[in-house]
Design a protein around this motif. Structure first.
Motif, PDB file in Angstrom:
ATOM      1  N   TYR A 172       0.830  -1.206   0.000  1.00 14.94           N
ATOM      2  CA  TYR A 172       0.000   0.000   0.000  1.00 14.94           C
ATOM      3  C   TYR A 172       0.864   1.255   0.000  1.00 14.94           C
ATOM      4  O   TYR A 172       0.354   2.348   0.193  1.00 14.94           O
ATOM      5  CB  TYR A 172      -0.949  -0.005   1.202  1.00 14.94           C
ATOM      6  N   ASP A 173       2.165   1.084  -0.232  1.00 13.61           N
ATOM      7  CA  ASP A 173       3.094   2.199  -0.409  1.00 13.61           C
ATOM      8  C   ASP A 173       3.047   3.158   0.786  1.00 13.61           C
ATOM      9  O   ASP A 173       2.522   4.270   0.697  1.00 13.61           O
ATOM     10  CB  ASP A 173       2.776   2.946  -1.711  1.00 13.61           C
ATOM     11  N   VAL A 178       2.420   8.537   3.360  1.00 14.16           N
ATOM     12  CA  VAL A 178       2.948   9.612   4.207  1.00 14.16           C
ATOM     13  C   VAL A 178       3.058  10.908   3.406  1.00 14.16           C
ATOM     14  O   VAL A 178       2.656  11.985   3.878  1.00 14.16           O
ATOM     15  CB  VAL A 178       4.324   9.223   4.792  1.00 14.16           C
ATOM     16  N   ASN A 179       3.577  10.822   2.201  1.00 15.36           N
ATOM     17  CA  ASN A 179       3.716  12.022   1.369  1.00 15.36           C
ATOM     18  C   ASN A 179       2.358  12.617   1.007  1.00 15.36           C
ATOM     19  O   ASN A 179       2.199  13.844   0.957  1.00 15.36           O
ATOM     20  CB  ASN A 179       4.507  11.691   0.105  1.00 15.36           C
ATOM     21  N   PHE A 180       1.378  11.743   0.767  1.00 15.60           N
ATOM     22  CA  PHE A 180       0.024  12.225   0.493  1.00 15.60           C
ATOM     23  C   PHE A 180      -0.513  13.000   1.692  1.00 15.60           C
ATOM     24  O   PHE A 180      -1.050  14.106   1.550  1.00 15.60           O
ATOM     25  CB  PHE A 180      -0.897  11.051   0.174  1.00 15.60           C
ATOM     26  N   ALA A 217      -2.565   6.568  -4.771  1.00 16.09           N
ATOM     27  CA  ALA A 217      -3.307   6.972  -5.975  1.00 16.09           C
ATOM     28  C   ALA A 217      -4.809   6.973  -5.714  1.00 16.09           C
ATOM     29  O   ALA A 217      -5.535   7.869  -6.165  1.00 16.09           O
ATOM     30  CB  ALA A 217      -2.973   6.041  -7.134  1.00 16.09           C
ATOM     31  N   HIS A 218      -5.283   5.983  -4.958  1.00 17.54           N
ATOM     32  CA  HIS A 218      -6.706   5.918  -4.631  1.00 17.54           C
ATOM     33  C   HIS A 218      -7.082   7.007  -3.630  1.00 17.54           C
ATOM     34  O   HIS A 218      -8.158   7.607  -3.728  1.00 17.54           O
ATOM     35  CB  HIS A 218      -7.051   4.538  -4.065  1.00 17.54           C
ATOM     36  N   LEU A 219      -6.194   7.257  -2.680  1.00 15.76           N
ATOM     37  CA  LEU A 219      -6.437   8.329  -1.714  1.00 15.76           C
ATOM     38  C   LEU A 219      -6.553   9.677  -2.421  1.00 15.76           C
ATOM     39  O   LEU A 219      -7.449  10.473  -2.134  1.00 15.76           O
ATOM     40  CB  LEU A 219      -5.303   8.379  -0.684  1.00 15.76           C
TER      41      LEU A 219
END
Length: 234
Positions: A172-173, A178-180, A217-219
């Motif tokens: 889930y990267d 965190v960057n998001f 990407a989904h977030l």
């Protein structure tokens, strides 16, 4: 609330107690929970070990001899912690809970135990800094009450641990998440007023930062969509 028409539902339904039975559980576990709380407040136990002991106390009370699933291996003693967590499998819950406790106790994941319910901004900030908050509501536990009229204190912690697993899992990267959240937090002042004036946007915002736990990407796609829906410039 994890009950509908008198029946439990959700990921932890096999180990839920009816709300009316929580007071009896609280009475039986009162001494052990009070001692655990005292040790945690005195910093004699780590956050991770405190959470594990809290989980095991409730699991063993509710599941009895079924608390640990048969895996074909002998169940080791609970001390030392890591060999126990490597081997044990817990009844009535997704294995994500055990794995989160294992990684936390091993010092591999930065999960932090608190005794309050974080605001949306506090949860957003914590994830923007790379750690995840989990809550034990000691008062609700000791009084046999539901947390926010929804979950008991045991299920509340399990729910938090399951989401912590999703925050840290590799596929889930984690770094991308965190960057998001960092970018989201840096823009907080731009949408803060909408959290006060638009209850639907607030509900979806809190889902995004707390319960969604998805690939970045989904977030990002979800975040853009709910901002557009609320009339916030994207």
């Amino acid at each position: 609330m994890p009950w509908t028409e008198g029946k439990p539902y959700g990921s932890f339904k096999k180990i839920l107690l009816e709300p009316a039975s929580l007071a009896q559980e609280a009475k039986v576990l009162a001494e052990s929970i009070a001692e655990l709380l005292s040790l945690w407040k005195a910093e004699s136990l780590s956050d991770a070990e405190t959470a594990l002991r809290f989980v095991l106390l409730h699991l063993e009370y509710r599941a009895g001899s079924r608390a640990y699933l048969k895996t074909g291996k002998n169940l080791p003693p609970k001390e030392p912690i890591l060999p126990f967590l490597e081997t044990a499998r817990f009844f009535g819950m997704p294995d994500t809970v055990r794995q989160a406790l294992w990684k936390w106790n091993a010092g591999e994941w930065d999960i932090r135990l608190v005794d309050f319910h974080p605001t949306g901004k506090e949860m957003l900030y914590s994830q923007s800094m790379g750690y995840r908050l989990t809550t034990i509501d000691w008062e609700a536990c000791l009084s046999g009450q539901l947390v926010e009229e929804k979950r008991d204190s045991f299920e509340h912690l399990l729910h938090d641990l399951a989401h912590a697993f999703m925050f840290f899992r590799e596929d889930y990267d984690h770094i991308g998440q965190v960057n998001f959240f960092k970018a989201m937090y840096s823009e907080f002042s731009h949408f803060e007023t909408f959290l006060v004036s638009d209850s639907e946007f607030k509900r979806k915002f809190e889902y995004c930062i707390s319960d969604m736990n998805s690939h970045p990407a989904h977030l990002e796609a979800y975040w853009k969509a709910i901002r557009r829906e609320a009339g916030i410039p994207v």
